[in-house]
Design an enzyme around this catalytic site. Structure first.
Site, PDB file in Angstrom:
ATOM      1  N   ARG A  94      13.547  -1.632  -6.340  1.00 49.12           N
ATOM      2  CA  ARG A  94      12.449  -1.673  -5.373  1.00 49.12           C
ATOM      3  C   ARG A  94      12.768  -2.701  -4.292  1.00 49.12           C
ATOM      4  O   ARG A  94      12.541  -2.471  -3.108  1.00 49.12           O
ATOM      5  CB  ARG A  94      11.127  -2.017  -6.062  1.00 49.12           C
ATOM      6  CG  ARG A  94       9.975  -2.145  -5.073  1.00 49.12           C
ATOM      7  CD  ARG A  94       8.618  -2.395  -5.723  1.00 49.12           C
ATOM      8  NE  ARG A  94       7.565  -2.490  -4.702  1.00 49.12           N
ATOM      9  CZ  ARG A  94       6.270  -2.596  -4.961  1.00 49.12           C
ATOM     10  NH1 ARG A  94       5.839  -2.621  -6.210  1.00 49.12           N
ATOM     11  NH2 ARG A  94       5.386  -2.683  -3.979  1.00 49.12           N
ATOM     12  N   ASN A 148       6.072   7.229  -8.742  1.00 48.27           N
ATOM     13  CA  ASN A 148       6.238   7.299  -7.286  1.00 48.27           C
ATOM     14  C   ASN A 148       7.663   7.655  -6.900  1.00 48.27           C
ATOM     15  O   ASN A 148       8.572   7.528  -7.724  1.00 48.27           O
ATOM     16  CB  ASN A 148       5.870   5.934  -6.685  1.00 48.27           C
ATOM     17  CG  ASN A 148       4.404   5.875  -6.284  1.00 48.27           C
ATOM     18  OD1 ASN A 148       3.828   6.864  -5.867  1.00 48.27           O
ATOM     19  ND2 ASN A 148       3.812   4.700  -6.412  1.00 48.27           N
ATOM     20  N   CYS A 171      -2.584   9.732  -8.049  1.00 45.57           N
ATOM     21  CA  CYS A 171      -2.405   8.434  -7.397  1.00 45.57           C
ATOM     22  C   CYS A 171      -3.742   7.714  -7.438  1.00 45.57           C
ATOM     23  O   CYS A 171      -4.785   8.333  -7.265  1.00 45.57           O
ATOM     24  CB  CYS A 171      -1.971   8.660  -5.946  1.00 45.57           C
ATOM     25  SG  CYS A 171      -2.091   7.188  -4.917  1.00 45.57           S
ATOM     26  N   ASP A 172      -3.679   6.432  -7.664  1.00 51.81           N
ATOM     27  CA  ASP A 172      -4.937   5.678  -7.767  1.00 51.81           C
ATOM     28  C   ASP A 172      -5.441   5.157  -6.416  1.00 51.81           C
ATOM     29  O   ASP A 172      -6.489   4.518  -6.367  1.00 51.81           O
ATOM     30  CB  ASP A 172      -4.780   4.507  -8.745  1.00 51.81           C
ATOM     31  CG  ASP A 172      -3.729   3.517  -8.280  1.00 51.81           C
ATOM     32  OD1 ASP A 172      -3.011   3.800  -7.300  1.00 51.81           O
ATOM     33  OD2 ASP A 172      -3.613   2.449  -8.908  1.00 51.81           O
ATOM     34  N   HIS A 201      -0.392   9.389  -0.244  1.00 49.43           N
ATOM     35  CA  HIS A 201      -0.204   8.216   0.628  1.00 49.43           C
ATOM     36  C   HIS A 201      -0.187   8.626   2.103  1.00 49.43           C
ATOM     37  O   HIS A 201       0.472   7.975   2.928  1.00 49.43           O
ATOM     38  CB  HIS A 201       1.091   7.445   0.258  1.00 49.43           C
ATOM     39  CG  HIS A 201       0.997   6.734  -1.072  1.00 49.43           C
ATOM     40  ND1 HIS A 201       1.963   5.880  -1.533  1.00 49.43           N
ATOM     41  CD2 HIS A 201       0.030   6.742  -2.029  1.00 49.43           C
ATOM     42  CE1 HIS A 201       1.611   5.405  -2.733  1.00 49.43           C
ATOM     43  NE2 HIS A 201       0.437   5.921  -3.047  1.00 49.43           N
ATOM     44  N   TYR A 263      -2.015   3.616   3.467  1.00 45.34           N
ATOM     45  CA  TYR A 263      -0.573   3.794   3.683  1.00 45.34           C
ATOM     46  C   TYR A 263      -0.236   4.338   5.069  1.00 45.34           C
ATOM     47  O   TYR A 263       0.910   4.257   5.509  1.00 45.34           O
ATOM     48  CB  TYR A 263       0.025   4.701   2.600  1.00 45.34           C
ATOM     49  CG  TYR A 263       0.224   3.968   1.295  1.00 45.34           C
ATOM     50  CD1 TYR A 263       1.355   3.203   1.071  1.00 45.34           C
ATOM     51  CD2 TYR A 263      -0.738   4.020   0.286  1.00 45.34           C
ATOM     52  CE1 TYR A 263       1.541   2.514  -0.117  1.00 45.34           C
ATOM     53  CE2 TYR A 263      -0.566   3.333  -0.910  1.00 45.34           C
ATOM     54  CZ  TYR A 263       0.579   2.579  -1.104  1.00 45.34           C
ATOM     55  OH  TYR A 263       0.751   1.890  -2.283  1.00 45.34           O
ATOM     56  N   ARG A 283       7.412  -7.219  -0.842  1.00 47.62           N
ATOM     57  CA  ARG A 283       6.384  -6.978  -1.853  1.00 47.62           C
ATOM     58  C   ARG A 283       6.967  -7.055  -3.276  1.00 47.62           C
ATOM     59  O   ARG A 283       6.311  -7.559  -4.173  1.00 47.62           O
ATOM     60  CB  ARG A 283       5.729  -5.611  -1.590  1.00 47.62           C
ATOM     61  CG  ARG A 283       4.681  -5.199  -2.607  1.00 47.62           C
ATOM     62  CD  ARG A 283       3.468  -6.112  -2.615  1.00 47.62           C
ATOM     63  NE  ARG A 283       2.575  -5.826  -3.743  1.00 47.62           N
ATOM     64  CZ  ARG A 283       1.784  -6.724  -4.337  1.00 47.62           C
ATOM     65  NH1 ARG A 283       1.729  -7.967  -3.891  1.00 47.62           N
ATOM     66  NH2 ARG A 283       1.026  -6.386  -5.341  1.00 47.62           N
TER      67      ARG A 283
END
Ligand code: G6P
Ligand code: MN
Length: 441
Positions: A94, A148, A171-172, A201, A263, A283
């Protein structure tokens, strides 16, 4: 009430303790017989697994619980639900997804832009394997997937398993937004009947009905324009998330028709957002120093002290709750309304049938029964078509091992635009993802 057998894939995730707490708090509405957690990373799985043992001893004594890194133990014939939240390559990758584009002057983000592209190219392989592993044992288990980038994963799984009606990508974030609206309006998120359209998103709320049938969206729009916007759980959120939510005010000012998913900031204001992102501390670093550290330290402490009573890992977060209430609605044919990712097939009438769209649906034991959206206006249609073309080309690049399609995909992405930049970023990402991606020719 029937009790269910649940498998969590990605049991070593920072999100798992919150999910486990939600499992405890919903044991009367979603009773579980056996819960197995599976992860490929034993270290992480063990820490969270030992936490779970203590938590369940205190709060869910009759659950049969185990954790494992052994596929044979994890995938069995009697599973009813598989909750998937894997991260191929972990936070290490990530971080690269975020930093590599940023160092080249392009948005670097977990699921949006080239970072999402890179992550998507990694997730597809493992998600296809996961579905095969589950299906080699049972055709009946429901696979509820958070992995994701959900938009890309959903397209890949739809292509690979077109007839499998028991895979649901979720997706939350729409749920997080409903909670935030609820906090502003002093309402419970479940009392909203939302109308939402877009891709994962990449979507918008068009209406937000209360139980009396009043549309609360105009009132919310005024509140956001006047006072800004914050997440429901802002007290627990890191700086970057607060900045992200704050951008909703500008999006509503510029495009007041609907309320946007957070997003969209990366696609609508890439230049502005880029200035706020730090290529040396992204992040991923913020999560590692924050949520990851907190969660793992707390799990170790709970296992040592033998009680989870004073555990401060997040309880009642949208991530943990949402997957459970979706599962409940399937399990007991409740038909509750949730925003989920589905094959379009005419739901949004002026978008292609094969698009994987995010919309509201009644969730039943026969799967989602979506509500028609109808035609969407040109601006939103144009944005979505460009983004969908990018997502589809990403999946094709993976399936065909095509460099040309990967380059087309990134060129189409609104966070990139320049084909020269797209090539530069792509080449750097290929280098970093050698272990994970198919060879692109
Ligand atoms: C939301 C999104 C998820 C995403 C997460 C990132 O919940 O819906 O898809 O993974 O945010 O959160 P993080 O705190 O890891 O940046
Ligand atoms: Mn999401």
């Amino acid at each position: 009430m029937k009790k269910f057998n649940v498998l969590i894939v990605g049991g070593g995730s920072t999100w798992t303790p919150g999910l486990l707490k939600a499992i405890c708090s919903r044991q009367d509405t979603f009773p579980i017989n056996r819960l197995v957690m599976y992860d490929i990373n034993y270290e992480r799985q063990k820490i969270i697994g030992e936490f779970a043992k203590v938590l369940f001893k205190e709060e869910y004594p009759d659950i049969h619980f185990s954790y494992t890194t052994d596929k044979e133990e994890a995938f069995t014939e009697d599973i009813d639900f598989v909750f998937v939240q894997m991260r191929t390559g972990g936070y290490e990758m990530r971080e690269k997804d975020e930093k590599i584009p940023l160092k080249l002057g392009v948005i670097g983000q977990e699921t949006c832009g080239p970072g999402g592209f890179a992550y998507g190219m990694r997730s597809i392989r493992d998600m296809i394997q996961l579905v095969k592993d589950v299906r080699s044992k049972t055709k009946d288990a429901w696979i509820l997937n958070y992995t994701n980038p959900a938009a890309i994963v959903a397209i890949a799984l739809q292509q690979m398993f077109p007839d499998d009606k028991r895979i649901l990508n979720i997706c939350d974030q729409p749920e997080n937004l409903l909670r935030s609206y609820g906090r502003l309006l002093n309402m419970n998120e479940r009392d909203f009947d939302p109308v939402y359209f877009g891709l994962n998103h990449f979507g918008w709320f068009t209406h937000l009905y209360d139980p009396q049938g009043n549309d609360k969206l105009p009132e919310l729009r005024e509140m956001i324009l006047k006072n800004g916007f914050r997440p429901a759980d802002y007290e627990q959120r890191d700086k970057s998330w607060l900045e992200t939510y704050a951008m909703v005010q500008q999006m509503v000012r510029d495009f007041p028709d609907y309320l946007p998913n957070t997003y969209l900031q990366y696609y609508l204001y890439p230049d502005k957002v880029l200035k706020k992102l730090n290529p040396d501390f992204t992040r991923a670093n913020e999560v590692q120093a924050g949520r990851e550290k907190r969660v793992f330290e707390d799990c170790v402490r709970v296992a040592e002290t033998g009680t989870a009573k004073d555990s401060n890992v997040v309880a009642n977060d949208a991530h943990g709750e949402f997957i459970l209430i979706v599962a409940e609605s399937i399990a007991y044919n409740k038909g509750d309304n949730f925003i989920v990712i589905l094959k379009n097939d005419g739901i949004i009438s002026n978008l292609p049938d094969d698009a994987m769209v995010e919309v509201a649906a009644s969730i039943t034991s026969n799967g989602p029964r979506p509500y028609a959206v109808g035609e969407i206006p040109t601006f939103y249609k144009g944005l979505i078509e460009g983004q969908y073309a990018y997502e589809k080309l990403t999946v094709e690049a993976y399936m065909e091992g095509s460099y040309a399609k990967a380059l087309q995909a990134l060129t189409l992405n609104r966070t990139v635009v320049s084909a020269a930049k797209a090539r530069e970023v792509l080449d750097a990402l290929i280098e970093a993802n050698k272990e994970y991606w198919p060879e692109l020719r």
